[in-house]
Design an enzyme around this catalytic site. Sequence first.
Site, PDB file in Angstrom:
ATOM      1  N   TYR A 177      11.699   6.190   1.338  1.00 48.89           N
ATOM      2  CA  TYR A 177      11.608   7.502   2.225  1.00 48.89           C
ATOM      3  C   TYR A 177      11.361   8.284   0.078  1.00 48.89           C
ATOM      4  O   TYR A 177      12.318   7.756  -0.719  1.00 48.89           O
ATOM      5  CB  TYR A 177      13.015   8.160   2.280  1.00 48.89           C
ATOM      6  CG  TYR A 177      12.928   7.698   3.650  1.00 48.89           C
ATOM      7  CD1 TYR A 177      12.034   8.418   5.022  1.00 48.89           C
ATOM      8  CD2 TYR A 177      13.396   6.456   4.095  1.00 48.89           C
ATOM      9  CE1 TYR A 177      12.699   8.180   5.735  1.00 48.89           C
ATOM     10  CE2 TYR A 177      13.545   5.780   5.227  1.00 48.89           C
ATOM     11  CZ  TYR A 177      13.246   6.950   6.395  1.00 48.89           C
ATOM     12  OH  TYR A 177      13.262   6.323   7.689  1.00 48.89           O
ATOM     13  N   GLU A 178      10.239   9.235   0.598  1.00 48.93           N
ATOM     14  CA  GLU A 178      10.317   9.762  -0.904  1.00 48.93           C
ATOM     15  C   GLU A 178      11.910  10.252  -1.873  1.00 48.93           C
ATOM     16  O   GLU A 178      11.784  10.572  -2.663  1.00 48.93           O
ATOM     17  CB  GLU A 178       9.344  10.281  -0.184  1.00 48.93           C
ATOM     18  CG  GLU A 178       9.172  11.750  -2.170  1.00 48.93           C
ATOM     19  CD  GLU A 178       7.768  12.267  -2.208  1.00 48.93           C
ATOM     20  OE1 GLU A 178       7.317  13.132  -3.377  1.00 48.93           O
ATOM     21  OE2 GLU A 178       7.231  12.250  -0.829  1.00 48.93           O
ATOM     22  N   GLY A 179      12.426  10.974  -0.201  1.00 48.86           N
ATOM     23  CA  GLY A 179      13.829  11.617  -0.982  1.00 48.86           C
ATOM     24  C   GLY A 179      15.033  10.734  -1.433  1.00 48.86           C
ATOM     25  O   GLY A 179      15.832  10.931  -2.407  1.00 48.86           O
TER      26      GLY A 179
END
Length: 262
Positions: free
Chosen positions: A56-58
């Site tokens: 995930y980008e987060g």
Amino acid sequence: MTTTQAKQTATAADRMIIAAAKALEDDKSVFVGTGMPLLAGIFAQKTHAPGLLTVYEGGGIGGTPSQRLPIQVSESMTFENGTIVGSMDYVMSLAQAGFIEYGFLGGAQIDAYGNLNSTLIGTWEDTKVRLPGSGGGADIASFCWRNIILMLQDKRKFVEKLDFFTSPGYFRGPGEREKHGLPKNTGPYRVITQLGVYGFSEETKRMKLLHLYEGVTLEDVQENSSFEIEIDPNWSYIPEPTSEELEILHKIDATGIVLGKN
């Protein structure tokens, strides 16, 4: 549970997500965003690619949310059942180091070489619509080995020239990515729309049709693009999702965050 085809019940979103999932391989890694990319990643894990690693980008790595789909990439449940709770700069550095095979992207505009605009419609001086911007898209487009672009197709989105160049595809042709300092053998891999699935010519790096959904014609492809799309001589129709596939997909999004409630 039947595996007979269910042509009447598959929506455009169903077809796009399942087609995207089938483009992913087992024991590889994929940069997912929330929404359709996450659904595609989880669907692949539950069908043909149980060893697929979602990033995930987060900052979450390997997370598999159990309660519902996350609404955005930094939501805490993206870390659930995961292997690493990292940060945005950490996962971006993994892509830069070459550890992430697949990346999902989207945009408001795409050109024949897979370059994307997610910044604005109009001009910088006379902006008609302000869009979210890169949001990590340029990093994913630059450093993941194979990028899968999910977007709807029409003449306003498939354009000869982008209003703003946000994320790189093949620039203007073969060898251009390397000239701009990007890794060799990276770039757009598939474009998946409500009409079909596209790849890119090895010779020209221009978009070409690989597969159509049933009921879509070659005329539909060109009528919904402002640039000429190459046609692979061996193009084929994609089988409709089976009842089993649709059941798996809608169970993943049981609350209807992306697919809506049945």
